[in-house]
Design a protein around this motif. Structure first.
Motif, PDB file in Angstrom:
ATOM      1  N   ARG A  73      45.682  -7.920  62.561  1.00 50.68           N
ATOM      2  CA  ARG A  73      46.010  -9.268  63.006  1.00 50.68           C
ATOM      3  C   ARG A  73      44.752  -9.988  63.457  1.00 50.68           C
ATOM      4  O   ARG A  73      43.887  -9.408  64.085  1.00 50.68           O
ATOM      5  CB  ARG A  73      47.029  -9.231  64.153  1.00 50.68           C
ATOM      6  CG  ARG A  73      48.390  -8.709  63.686  1.00 50.68           C
ATOM      7  CD  ARG A  73      49.428  -8.870  64.760  1.00 50.68           C
ATOM      8  NE  ARG A  73      50.743  -8.522  64.261  1.00 50.68           N
ATOM      9  CZ  ARG A  73      51.860  -8.774  64.921  1.00 50.68           C
ATOM     10  NH1 ARG A  73      51.813  -9.352  66.091  1.00 50.68           N
ATOM     11  NH2 ARG A  73      53.028  -8.438  64.413  1.00 50.68           N
ATOM     12  N   TYR A 156      47.501 -12.454  65.510  1.00 51.25           N
ATOM     13  CA  TYR A 156      48.322 -13.012  64.430  1.00 51.25           C
ATOM     14  C   TYR A 156      48.363 -12.090  63.213  1.00 51.25           C
ATOM     15  O   TYR A 156      47.379 -11.428  62.899  1.00 51.25           O
ATOM     16  CB  TYR A 156      47.779 -14.384  64.012  1.00 51.25           C
ATOM     17  CG  TYR A 156      47.902 -15.442  65.073  1.00 51.25           C
ATOM     18  CD1 TYR A 156      46.846 -15.686  65.950  1.00 51.25           C
ATOM     19  CD2 TYR A 156      49.062 -16.186  65.218  1.00 51.25           C
ATOM     20  CE1 TYR A 156      46.959 -16.650  66.941  1.00 51.25           C
ATOM     21  CE2 TYR A 156      49.183 -17.148  66.205  1.00 51.25           C
ATOM     22  CZ  TYR A 156      48.135 -17.376  67.059  1.00 51.25           C
ATOM     23  OH  TYR A 156      48.249 -18.321  68.042  1.00 51.25           O
ATOM     24  N   ALA A 157      49.496 -12.104  62.543  1.00 50.29           N
ATOM     25  CA  ALA A 157      49.634 -11.370  61.290  1.00 50.29           C
ATOM     26  C   ALA A 157      49.049 -12.201  60.144  1.00 50.29           C
ATOM     27  O   ALA A 157      48.765 -13.392  60.301  1.00 50.29           O
ATOM     28  CB  ALA A 157      51.107 -11.063  61.023  1.00 50.29           C
ATOM     29  N   HIS A 158      48.890 -11.578  58.994  1.00 48.30           N
ATOM     30  CA  HIS A 158      48.488 -12.304  57.788  1.00 48.30           C
ATOM     31  C   HIS A 158      49.766 -12.792  57.103  1.00 48.30           C
ATOM     32  O   HIS A 158      50.784 -12.090  57.120  1.00 48.30           O
ATOM     33  CB  HIS A 158      47.702 -11.376  56.851  1.00 48.30           C
ATOM     34  CG  HIS A 158      47.062 -12.096  55.712  1.00 48.30           C
ATOM     35  ND1 HIS A 158      47.758 -12.439  54.575  1.00 48.30           N
ATOM     36  CD2 HIS A 158      45.791 -12.553  55.534  1.00 48.30           C
ATOM     37  CE1 HIS A 158      46.951 -13.061  53.733  1.00 48.30           C
ATOM     38  NE2 HIS A 158      45.749 -13.151  54.299  1.00 48.30           N
ATOM     39  N   PRO A 159      49.772 -13.981  56.491  1.00 51.94           N
ATOM     40  CA  PRO A 159      50.987 -14.480  55.830  1.00 51.94           C
ATOM     41  C   PRO A 159      51.590 -13.497  54.822  1.00 51.94           C
ATOM     42  O   PRO A 159      52.821 -13.400  54.711  1.00 51.94           O
ATOM     43  CB  PRO A 159      50.502 -15.760  55.131  1.00 51.94           C
ATOM     44  CG  PRO A 159      49.386 -16.244  56.003  1.00 51.94           C
ATOM     45  CD  PRO A 159      48.699 -15.009  56.495  1.00 51.94           C
ATOM     46  N   ASP A 161      51.786 -10.384  55.059  1.00 58.88           N
ATOM     47  CA  ASP A 161      52.501  -9.312  55.761  1.00 58.88           C
ATOM     48  C   ASP A 161      53.968  -9.650  55.981  1.00 58.88           C
ATOM     49  O   ASP A 161      54.815  -8.755  56.061  1.00 58.88           O
ATOM     50  CB  ASP A 161      51.842  -9.030  57.118  1.00 58.88           C
ATOM     51  CG  ASP A 161      50.408  -8.547  56.985  1.00 58.88           C
ATOM     52  OD1 ASP A 161      50.055  -8.062  55.894  1.00 58.88           O
ATOM     53  OD2 ASP A 161      49.646  -8.658  57.966  1.00 58.88           O
ATOM     54  N   VAL A 203      55.197 -18.746  60.187  1.00 57.27           N
ATOM     55  CA  VAL A 203      53.803 -19.036  59.836  1.00 57.27           C
ATOM     56  C   VAL A 203      53.450 -20.415  60.371  1.00 57.27           C
ATOM     57  O   VAL A 203      54.250 -21.351  60.295  1.00 57.27           O
ATOM     58  CB  VAL A 203      53.560 -18.950  58.309  1.00 57.27           C
ATOM     59  CG1 VAL A 203      54.364 -19.996  57.551  1.00 57.27           C
ATOM     60  CG2 VAL A 203      52.072 -19.091  57.997  1.00 57.27           C
ATOM     61  N   ALA A 230      52.269 -15.493  61.803  1.00 60.78           N
ATOM     62  CA  ALA A 230      51.037 -15.523  61.006  1.00 60.78           C
ATOM     63  C   ALA A 230      50.391 -16.897  61.104  1.00 60.78           C
ATOM     64  O   ALA A 230      51.066 -17.909  61.340  1.00 60.78           O
ATOM     65  CB  ALA A 230      51.347 -15.196  59.553  1.00 60.78           C
ATOM     66  N   ARG A 231      49.079 -16.919  60.900  1.00 63.17           N
ATOM     67  CA  ARG A 231      48.335 -18.172  60.820  1.00 63.17           C
ATOM     68  C   ARG A 231      47.798 -18.337  59.411  1.00 63.17           C
ATOM     69  O   ARG A 231      47.175 -17.430  58.866  1.00 63.17           O
ATOM     70  CB  ARG A 231      47.189 -18.171  61.823  1.00 63.17           C
ATOM     71  CG  ARG A 231      47.436 -19.047  63.040  1.00 63.17           C
ATOM     72  CD  ARG A 231      46.239 -19.050  63.946  1.00 63.17           C
ATOM     73  NE  ARG A 231      46.390 -20.021  65.019  1.00 63.17           N
ATOM     74  CZ  ARG A 231      45.562 -20.153  66.035  1.00 63.17           C
ATOM     75  NH1 ARG A 231      44.504 -19.374  66.123  1.00 63.17           N
ATOM     76  NH2 ARG A 231      45.772 -21.055  66.975  1.00 63.17           N
ATOM     77  N   THR A 238      49.444 -21.494  51.125  1.00 64.54           N
ATOM     78  CA  THR A 238      50.316 -20.351  51.436  1.00 64.54           C
ATOM     79  C   THR A 238      51.707 -20.555  50.849  1.00 64.54           C
ATOM     80  O   THR A 238      52.300 -19.630  50.279  1.00 64.54           O
ATOM     81  CB  THR A 238      50.408 -20.162  52.967  1.00 64.54           C
ATOM     82  OG1 THR A 238      49.115 -19.819  53.470  1.00 64.54           O
ATOM     83  CG2 THR A 238      51.392 -19.058  53.327  1.00 64.54           C
TER      84      THR A 238
END
Length: 322
Positions: A73, A156-159, A161, A203, A230-231, A238
């Motif tokens: 993250r 933050y997570a990755h989109p 994920d 997101v 996520a960011r 995205t």
């Protein structure tokens, strides 16, 4: 020589002794009291470590995508200090993760302070007694009421994920994207609704968007700890990427061409929520597969962003159950 006072064994006159000869009679007792544990360097605003942390946070904000990575993250913000007895105790009640609770020396105790200290102790949060001047430096107006809570930056997570997590459980992804949402309370309320109705994540854009602050944590009632957020460096990009992976992109707008009653929502879907005032941005709107509206019985023109998201998510969850 007899007149040389510097000879060995000479006695200095009492009047020439440096410093106080007699005691203070207890008048300076407070000056002898301990000042408590020294707070971390990052919490002392004039310390070089605090300045480096603030500089790194500003640089990360100016250059999205260059934040450091921790456990998959991305961390783009610095630690946050929540000030005041009500905000601190509410954060601790909501389970907001914290690294330290600061209490000013000599602060008058009340039920909120006692509860904050007890909850922090139960959660294993460090409790430090610091000089009141340290808390004064953390607040612009000095309205800290003798207590502060340090909250670490959200990871933050990755989109990518978000979709991967849904498909790992063999479920059709149900996601929410926020566009032009700048109020952290709206963000927290949306996160709470997504978690309540079986969604898989939220997101947000890196710029011009509310972030996961202590206010958002508190409003989410702890859901931010369970739901990945996520960011996206570029929200439009995205959404295009998700569309290429079979996810239907649906925007919310009062003047939408599809009503909620007509929408299926059983397949993979991302609901894009715009702000009450600005609505969806042009590029985001152009990349939506459909624009969804919520049927209204009364003359109300629009709903609050978080309320609208909750209504749509509840209806999608109902359809998926049936």
């Amino acid at each position: 020589m007899a007149g040389n006072s510097s000879r060995r064994g000479a006695i200095r006159k009492a009047g020439t002794k440096k410093g106080q000869v007699a005691g203070s009679g207890g008048q300076r007792r407070k000056g002898l009291e301990g000042r408590g544990a020294t707070p971390p360097a990052e919490a002392r605003t004039k310390h070089p470590a605090a300045k480096r942390a603030a500089r790194a946070a500003r640089d990360a904000e100016k250059q999205p995508g260059r934040g450091r990575q921790t456990a998959g993250r991305k961390v783009l913000d610095g630690p946050e200090n929540v000030l005041g007895r009500n905000p601190v105790v509410e954060c601790l009640r909501a389970g907001v993760p914290a690294t330290a609770l600061y209490v000013a020396v000599g602060t008058e105790s009340d039920d909120r302070l006692k509860e904050s200290v007890q909850r922090a102790a139960d959660a294993g949060i460090s409790i430090l007694e610091v000089p009141r001047t340290d808390l004064d430096r953390l607040s612009a107006n000095g309205m800290h009421q003798g207590i502060a809570l340090q909250v670490p930056p959200y990871r933050y997570a990755h989109p990518d994920d978000l979709i991967a997590e849904a498909r790992k459980h063999q479920e059709a992804p149900l996601l929410v994207a926020l566009d032009n949402i700048t109020d952290p309370r709206n963000l927290g309320a949306v996160v709470r609704s997504v978690a309540a109705f079986g969604g898989h994540g939220v997101v947000i854009p890196e710029r011009r968007s509310a972030s996961v602050t202590a206010v958002a944590w508190r409003t989410s009632a702890g859901a931010a700890a369970r739901l990945p957020i996520a960011r996206a460096t570029n929200l439009t990009r995205t959404l295009k990427d998700w569309a290429s992976k079979g996810v239907q992109v649906v925007g919310l707008d009062a003047g939408g061409d599809t009503t909620l009653d007509e929408f299926d929502g059983s397949g993979p879907v991302v609901v894009v929520v715009g702000s009450e005032g600005k609505g969806l941005s042009r590029l985001v709107r152009e990349n939506c597969d459909a624009i969804l509206s919520i049927p209204m019985a009364g003359p109300v023109e629009s709903l609050n962003a978080s309320v609208a998201a909750g209504v749509v998510l509840a209806d999608i969850a109902r359809r998926r159950r049936s």
